[in-house]
Design an enzyme around this catalytic site. Structure first.
Site, short mmCIF file in Angstrom:
data_model
loop_
_atom_site.label_atom_id
_atom_site.label_comp_id
_atom_site.label_asym_id
_atom_site.label_seq_id
_atom_site.Cartn_x
_atom_site.Cartn_y
_atom_site.Cartn_z
N THR A 96 0.86 -1.15 0.10
CA THR A 96 -0.09 -0.18 0.19
C THR A 96 0.81 1.08 -0.02
O THR A 96 1.59 1.31 1.00
CB THR A 96 -0.96 -0.09 1.31
OG1 THR A 96 -1.64 -1.21 1.27
CG2 THR A 96 -2.11 1.17 1.13
N LYS A 171 -7.21 1.68 -3.32
CA LYS A 171 -6.69 1.17 -1.90
C LYS A 171 -7.04 2.29 -0.91
O LYS A 171 -7.33 2.17 0.53
CB LYS A 171 -5.41 0.58 -1.74
CG LYS A 171 -4.85 0.44 -0.48
CD LYS A 171 -5.43 -0.98 0.10
CE LYS A 171 -4.88 -1.15 1.41
NZ LYS A 171 -4.90 -2.63 1.95
N LYS A 239 0.33 5.17 7.93
CA LYS A 239 0.89 5.42 6.62
C LYS A 239 -0.36 5.40 5.66
O LYS A 239 -0.29 6.47 4.77
CB LYS A 239 1.96 4.11 6.22
CG LYS A 239 2.65 4.34 4.89
CD LYS A 239 2.17 3.12 4.07
CE LYS A 239 1.99 1.64 4.58
NZ LYS A 239 1.53 0.54 3.84
P1 NAP Z 1 5.60 -6.40 7.34
O1 NAP Z 1 5.17 -7.81 7.97
O2 NAP Z 1 6.43 -5.32 7.91
O3 NAP Z 1 6.32 -6.81 5.94
C1 NAP Z 1 7.00 -5.93 4.92
C2 NAP Z 1 8.33 -6.83 4.67
O4 NAP Z 1 8.99 -6.04 3.67
C3 NAP Z 1 9.37 -7.13 5.96
O5 NAP Z 1 9.65 -8.47 5.85
C4 NAP Z 1 10.52 -6.11 5.66
O6 NAP Z 1 11.59 -6.32 6.10
C5 NAP Z 1 10.21 -6.02 4.00
N1 NAP Z 1 11.02 -4.81 3.79
C6 NAP Z 1 10.62 -3.62 3.78
N2 NAP Z 1 11.41 -2.61 3.29
C7 NAP Z 1 12.24 -3.45 2.41
C8 NAP Z 1 13.19 -3.16 1.62
N3 NAP Z 1 13.73 -1.86 1.33
N4 NAP Z 1 14.06 -4.29 0.97
C9 NAP Z 1 13.51 -5.33 1.30
N5 NAP Z 1 12.50 -5.76 2.09
C10 NAP Z 1 11.96 -4.83 2.60
O7 NAP Z 1 4.29 -5.85 6.61
P2 NAP Z 1 2.81 -6.50 6.14
O8 NAP Z 1 1.95 -6.52 7.12
O9 NAP Z 1 3.24 -7.94 5.26
O10 NAP Z 1 2.51 -5.46 5.07
C11 NAP Z 1 3.20 -5.03 3.84
C12 NAP Z 1 2.44 -4.11 2.90
O11 NAP Z 1 1.09 -4.58 2.63
C13 NAP Z 1 2.30 -2.65 3.70
O12 NAP Z 1 2.39 -1.69 2.89
C14 NAP Z 1 0.87 -2.86 4.36
O13 NAP Z 1 0.31 -1.55 4.50
C15 NAP Z 1 0.15 -3.48 3.10
N6 NAP Z 1 -0.98 -4.45 3.71
C16 NAP Z 1 -0.84 -5.16 4.79
C17 NAP Z 1 -2.13 -5.97 5.12
C18 NAP Z 1 -2.00 -6.60 6.39
O14 NAP Z 1 -3.24 -6.94 6.81
N7 NAP Z 1 -1.16 -7.13 6.96
C19 NAP Z 1 -3.26 -5.81 4.36
C20 NAP Z 1 -3.07 -5.36 3.08
C21 NAP Z 1 -2.12 -4.58 2.71
P3 NAP Z 1 11.91 -6.79 7.52
O15 NAP Z 1 11.61 -8.22 7.89
O16 NAP Z 1 13.50 -6.50 7.75
O17 NAP Z 1 11.39 -6.01 8.32
#
Ligand code: NAP
Length: 286
Positions: A96, A171, A239
């Site tokens: 997102t 979104k 965010k």
């Molecule tokens: P998350 O658990 O923090 O996963 C994000 C992953 O991306 C982490 O493993 C992080 O690495 C990695 N990352 C971040 N920056 C990076 C970079 N520069 N290079 C390589 N890897 C990188 O978050 P999430 O819940 O999966 O959400 C991910 C995205 O989807 C967000 O934008 C969120 O708003 C969106 N989203 C989430 C949900 C939900 O219910 N969770 C639903 C819809 C959309 P590290 O392991 O080192 O932190």
């Protein structure tokens, strides 16, 4: 399309990548914290040490990282994927992120003959685990059609929204609706407690009627059970609402409910609750 690079293996990405492997795609993965790739590597994925290396030679690259700054780094940074993908390849950013950044990536990719899509998702961690995500896609329609089988391995309701940035704008509309629904449900239960009611009876009474919502049945339910573990983290909600508020101002629309809920979620983040799930909004009222 057989070879896919996958970048971002957090709550969402790890589950989504595993569905792509189950569907038979040959996966190369990269994540900032390497250990989060261990299970996928054990299941047969290749690991590379940078976004550029992960993208090299792939037919398509999927990204689902954290913030717009992460998306910018992964696509446009010195080790970014646009530097190493071949012309004719596809990208889909499922983070997102900001509509303006999606438009910028689309334009930079186009210069290199790469087809870039913005394809954020709704449906939460449950949708990622069950491969039932809603996928909201912006970019060129022929690129959307080419990527349809890849999306179908991760989601169910897959919709072409319009040109680059339209997925991210859709979104943002989703997050605006969630802000109101979640805050409304939290307020109802804060009121019930203040009124001295039995909150379990209130939940049984109102969660199936005209006030029913996903936010009430799932998120408030968890909060009432004392479970604040993240499916979707407060820091990412902040965010997303910031993107909604900023673009709303750009489009000349007032979004007072969104602004209020953003203020509440920021307060929780400032108190150290950024990694809690969004159900912790109930704490704001406590
Ligand atoms: P998350 O658990 O923090 O996963 C994000 C992953 O991306 C982490 O493993 C992080 O690495 C990695 N990352 C971040 N920056 C990076 C970079 N520069 N290079 C390589 N890897 C990188 O978050 P999430 O819940 O999966 O959400 C991910 C995205 O989807 C967000 O934008 C969120 O708003 C969106 N989203 C989430 C949900 C939900 O219910 N969770 C639903 C819809 C959309 P590290 O392991 O080192 O932190």
């Amino acid at each position: 399309m057989k070879r896919i690079g996958f970048i971002g293996l957090g709550i969402m990405g790890a589950a989504m990548a595993s569905h792509l492997m189950d569907a038979g795609y040959e996966l190369t993965v990269y994540n900032r914290t390497k250990a989060k790739a261990d299970a996928l590597v054990a299941a047969g994925a290749h690991y590379c040490d940078s976004p550029a290396a992960c993208a090299h030679g792939q037919d398509a690259v999927i990204t689902i990282v954290g913030y717009p700054k992460d998306v910018e780094e992964v696509y446009l940074g010195a080790e970014g994927i646009l530097h190493s993908l071949d012309a004719g390849a596809y990208t889909a950013d499922m983070t997102t992120s900001s509509p303006a950044l999606a438009e910028r990536i689309y334009a930079e990719a186009k210069k290199r003959g790469i087809h870039a899509l913005d394809a954020p998702v709704t449906g939460g961690d449950m949708g990622a685990r069950n491969a039932t995500l809603n996928i909201l896609v912006g970019g060129d329609e022929d690129a959307f059609l080419a990527m349809q089988p890849v999306f179908a391995a991760m989601g169910k309701n897959i919709i072409y929204e319009g040109p680059a940035g339209a997925g991210q704008k859709t979104k943002a509309a989703n997050q605006i609706a969630i802000a109101g629904a979640l805050a409304g449900a939290c307020e109802a239960f804060a009121y019930a407690r203040a009124a001295g009611l039995d909150v379990e009876k209130v939940f049984a009474s109102i969660s199936g009627g005209a006030a029913a919502s996903f936010q009430m049945s799932n998120m408030v339910r968890m909060a009432l059970d004392g479970n604040f573990n993240p499916g979707f983290m407060i820091k990412h909600f902040v965010k997303d609402m910031t993107i909604g508020a900023e673009t709303g101002r750009e489009y000349g629309i007032d979004l007072p409910v969104l602004e209020q809920v953003l203020h509440e979620a920021r307060a929780l983040e400032e108190r150290g609750g950024g990694a809690d799930g969004t159900q912790s909004l109930l704490k704001y009222y406590a």
